[in-house]
Design a protein around this motif. Structure first.
Motif, mmCIF file in Angstrom:
data_model
loop_
_atom_site.group_PDB
_atom_site.id
_atom_site.type_symbol
_atom_site.label_atom_id
_atom_site.label_comp_id
_atom_site.label_asym_id
_atom_site.label_seq_id
_atom_site.Cartn_x
_atom_site.Cartn_y
_atom_site.Cartn_z
ATOM 1 N N LEU A 1 0.844 -1.186 0.000
ATOM 2 C CA LEU A 1 0.000 0.000 0.000
ATOM 3 C C LEU A 1 0.881 1.237 0.000
ATOM 4 O O LEU A 1 1.815 1.350 0.811
ATOM 5 C CB LEU A 1 -0.903 -0.020 1.241
ATOM 6 C CG LEU A 1 -1.994 1.052 1.474
ATOM 7 C CD1 LEU A 1 -1.429 2.381 1.940
ATOM 8 C CD2 LEU A 1 -2.861 1.249 0.232
ATOM 9 N N GLY A 2 0.593 2.154 -0.912
ATOM 10 C CA GLY A 2 1.347 3.394 -0.974
ATOM 11 C C GLY A 2 0.425 4.596 -0.886
ATOM 12 O O GLY A 2 -0.785 4.505 -1.134
ATOM 13 N N TRP A 3 1.010 5.709 -0.485
ATOM 14 C CA TRP A 3 0.290 6.987 -0.419
ATOM 15 C C TRP A 3 0.984 7.997 -1.327
ATOM 16 O O TRP A 3 2.227 8.096 -1.325
ATOM 17 C CB TRP A 3 0.284 7.531 1.009
ATOM 18 C CG TRP A 3 -0.603 6.793 1.967
ATOM 19 C CD1 TRP A 3 -0.237 5.820 2.850
ATOM 20 C CD2 TRP A 3 -2.013 6.990 2.138
ATOM 21 N NE1 TRP A 3 -1.327 5.389 3.559
ATOM 22 C CE2 TRP A 3 -2.431 6.093 3.160
ATOM 23 C CE3 TRP A 3 -2.961 7.828 1.549
ATOM 24 C CZ2 TRP A 3 -3.748 6.022 3.591
ATOM 25 C CZ3 TRP A 3 -4.273 7.741 1.990
ATOM 26 C CH2 TRP A 3 -4.658 6.846 2.998
ATOM 27 N N TYR A 4 0.167 8.761 -2.051
ATOM 28 C CA TYR A 4 0.677 9.755 -2.986
ATOM 29 C C TYR A 4 -0.022 11.088 -2.752
ATOM 30 O O TYR A 4 -1.193 11.119 -2.369
ATOM 31 C CB TYR A 4 0.441 9.297 -4.437
ATOM 32 C CG TYR A 4 1.269 8.087 -4.788
ATOM 33 C CD1 TYR A 4 0.849 6.811 -4.446
ATOM 34 C CD2 TYR A 4 2.496 8.231 -5.414
ATOM 35 C CE1 TYR A 4 1.637 5.704 -4.720
ATOM 36 C CE2 TYR A 4 3.292 7.128 -5.698
ATOM 37 C CZ TYR A 4 2.842 5.875 -5.343
ATOM 38 O OH TYR A 4 3.631 4.784 -5.615
ATOM 39 N N LEU A 5 0.703 12.156 -3.014
ATOM 40 C CA LEU A 5 0.150 13.497 -2.960
ATOM 41 C C LEU A 5 0.295 14.140 -4.329
ATOM 42 O O LEU A 5 1.398 14.151 -4.898
ATOM 43 C CB LEU A 5 0.882 14.352 -1.919
ATOM 44 C CG LEU A 5 0.646 15.866 -1.984
ATOM 45 C CD1 LEU A 5 -0.836 16.206 -1.810
ATOM 46 C CD2 LEU A 5 1.514 16.589 -0.952
ATOM 47 N N SER B 1 3.079 10.233 8.218
ATOM 48 C CA SER B 1 3.300 8.857 8.631
ATOM 49 C C SER B 1 2.176 7.971 8.113
ATOM 50 O O SER B 1 1.033 8.420 7.976
ATOM 51 C CB SER B 1 3.396 8.747 10.158
ATOM 52 O OG SER B 1 2.167 9.125 10.758
ATOM 53 N N GLY B 2 2.535 6.732 7.814
ATOM 54 C CA GLY B 2 1.553 5.767 7.350
ATOM 55 C C GLY B 2 1.480 4.603 8.310
ATOM 56 O O GLY B 2 2.503 4.160 8.850
ATOM 57 N N SER B 3 0.273 4.097 8.515
ATOM 58 C CA SER B 3 0.093 2.965 9.414
ATOM 59 C C SER B 3 -1.036 2.087 8.898
ATOM 60 O O SER B 3 -1.738 2.436 7.938
ATOM 61 C CB SER B 3 -0.214 3.449 10.835
ATOM 62 O OG SER B 3 -1.439 4.164 10.858
ATOM 63 N N GLY B 4 -1.184 0.945 9.566
ATOM 64 C CA GLY B 4 -2.254 0.030 9.209
ATOM 65 C C GLY B 4 -1.728 -1.267 8.641
ATOM 66 O O GLY B 4 -0.541 -1.403 8.315
ATOM 67 N N SER B 5 -2.631 -2.232 8.504
ATOM 68 C CA SER B 5 -2.266 -3.526 7.963
ATOM 69 C C SER B 5 -3.510 -4.249 7.468
ATOM 70 O O SER B 5 -4.616 -3.988 7.967
ATOM 71 C CB SER B 5 -1.566 -4.377 9.021
ATOM 72 O OG SER B 5 -1.106 -5.599 8.461
ATOM 73 N N GLY B 6 -3.306 -5.111 6.489
ATOM 74 C CA GLY B 6 -4.434 -5.885 5.991
ATOM 75 C C GLY B 6 -5.323 -5.075 5.069
ATOM 76 O O GLY B 6 -4.992 -4.871 3.900
ATOM 77 N N THR B 7 -6.441 -4.605 5.602
ATOM 78 C CA THR B 7 -7.382 -3.850 4.768
ATOM 79 C C THR B 7 -7.592 -2.408 5.218
ATOM 80 O O THR B 7 -8.281 -1.650 4.528
ATOM 81 C CB THR B 7 -8.760 -4.551 4.759
ATOM 82 O OG1 THR B 7 -9.250 -4.619 6.097
ATOM 83 C CG2 THR B 7 -8.662 -5.959 4.169
ATOM 84 N N ASP B 8 -7.061 -2.027 6.355
ATOM 85 C CA ASP B 8 -7.293 -0.683 6.894
ATOM 86 C C ASP B 8 -5.986 0.075 7.083
ATOM 87 O O ASP B 8 -5.096 -0.385 7.816
ATOM 88 C CB ASP B 8 -8.030 -0.757 8.233
ATOM 89 C CG ASP B 8 -9.461 -1.237 8.075
ATOM 90 O OD1 ASP B 8 -10.002 -1.786 9.038
ATOM 91 O OD2 ASP B 8 -10.022 -1.046 6.985
ATOM 92 N N PHE B 9 -5.912 1.228 6.442
ATOM 93 C CA PHE B 9 -4.683 2.019 6.464
ATOM 94 C C PHE B 9 -5.009 3.479 6.739
ATOM 95 O O PHE B 9 -6.109 3.950 6.445
ATOM 96 C CB PHE B 9 -3.950 1.886 5.124
ATOM 97 C CG PHE B 9 -3.554 0.469 4.824
ATOM 98 C CD1 PHE B 9 -4.409 -0.374 4.137
ATOM 99 C CD2 PHE B 9 -2.329 -0.032 5.248
ATOM 100 C CE1 PHE B 9 -4.064 -1.696 3.883
ATOM 101 C CE2 PHE B 9 -1.966 -1.343 4.999
ATOM 102 C CZ PHE B 9 -2.841 -2.176 4.324
#
Lengths: 121, 114
Positions: free
Chosen positions: B38-42, B68-76
């Motif tokens: 899972l990645g986050w983009y701006l 900061s990014g967190s979470g695992s599985g299906t929720d981030f």
């Protein structure tokens, strides 16, 4: 640092083939360090991953393109290309090329500035 | 297909205040190697997207530590500890685990300054 630059016609007629090239500088597309990727964005909308190519020519495509897309690379020119056939107005978008690090799936770390392609007669 | 759902879609924030964006996937993004794909983009106004976070929680080079990014599985979750004016734009999450391989983005969350 890797830099990418898209180029190609800004206007394509319906039913014709859209052809774009992404020229890479600061790195070799044959190095095996990256996947080379195409993404598009219709005006005012979100991002759509189209597909990618690896240095050995292996490809992956978004199934929604229904086999209309072909991504290829030319190591001698250090560029890769997108051909999208049978275009319609729905293919009008900003098209971006990007690099995805082999060591980090999903990390699209370098992007081109994008090129607008309009499908219209 | 893996469907990515972000919330909220619009996020007005006062400078200096924290912000949080949720991303849920329709299938687990936890690879057997222990990484979440899972990645986050701006995407700042008028610019190409830029990577902020990859493999769920790894900050990309040059990204300020207020992200900061967190979470695992299906929720981030993407968190910004103190929003600055330069953080305005649309934030996207993207999954990279679907097989046969196909990546997909969330709808985007537009962060604006109050």
């Amino acid at each position: 640092q890797v830099q990418l630059q898209e180029s190609g016609p800004g206007l394509v007629k319906p039913s014709q083939t859209l052809s774009l090239t992404c020229t890479v500088s600061g790195g070799s597309i044959g190095s095996g360090s990256y996947y080379w990727t195409w993404i598009r964005q219709p005006a005012g909308k979100g991002l759509e991953w189209l597909g990618r190519i690896y240095s050995n020519g292996g490809t992956n495509y978004n199934p929604s393109l229904r086999s209309r897309a072909t991504i290829s690379l030319d190591t001698s020119k250090n560029h890769f290309s997108l051909n999208l056939s049978s275009v319609t107005a729905a293919d009008t978008a900003i098209y971006y090329c990007a690099s995805e690090a082999m060591t980090a799936p999903g990390k699209l770390d370098y992007w081109g500035q994008g090129t607008l392609v309009t499908v219209s007669s | 297909d893996i469907v990515m759902t972000q919330s909220p879609l619009s996020l007005p924030v006062t400078p200096g205040e924290p912000a949080s964006i949720s991303c849920r996937s329709s299938q687990s993004l936890l690879h057997r190697n222990g990484h979440n794909y899972l990645g986050w983009y701006l995407q700042k106004p008028g610019q190409s997207p830029q990577v902020l976070i990859y493999l769920g929680s790894n900050r990309a080079s040059g990204v300020p530590d207020r992200f900061s990014g967190s979470g695992s599985g299906t929720d981030f979750t993407l968190k910004i500890s103190r929003v600055e004016a330069e953080d305005v734009g649309v934030y996207y999450c993207m999954q990279a685990l679907q097989t046969p391989l196909m990546y997909s983005f969330g709808q985007g969350t537009k962060l604006e300054i109050k």
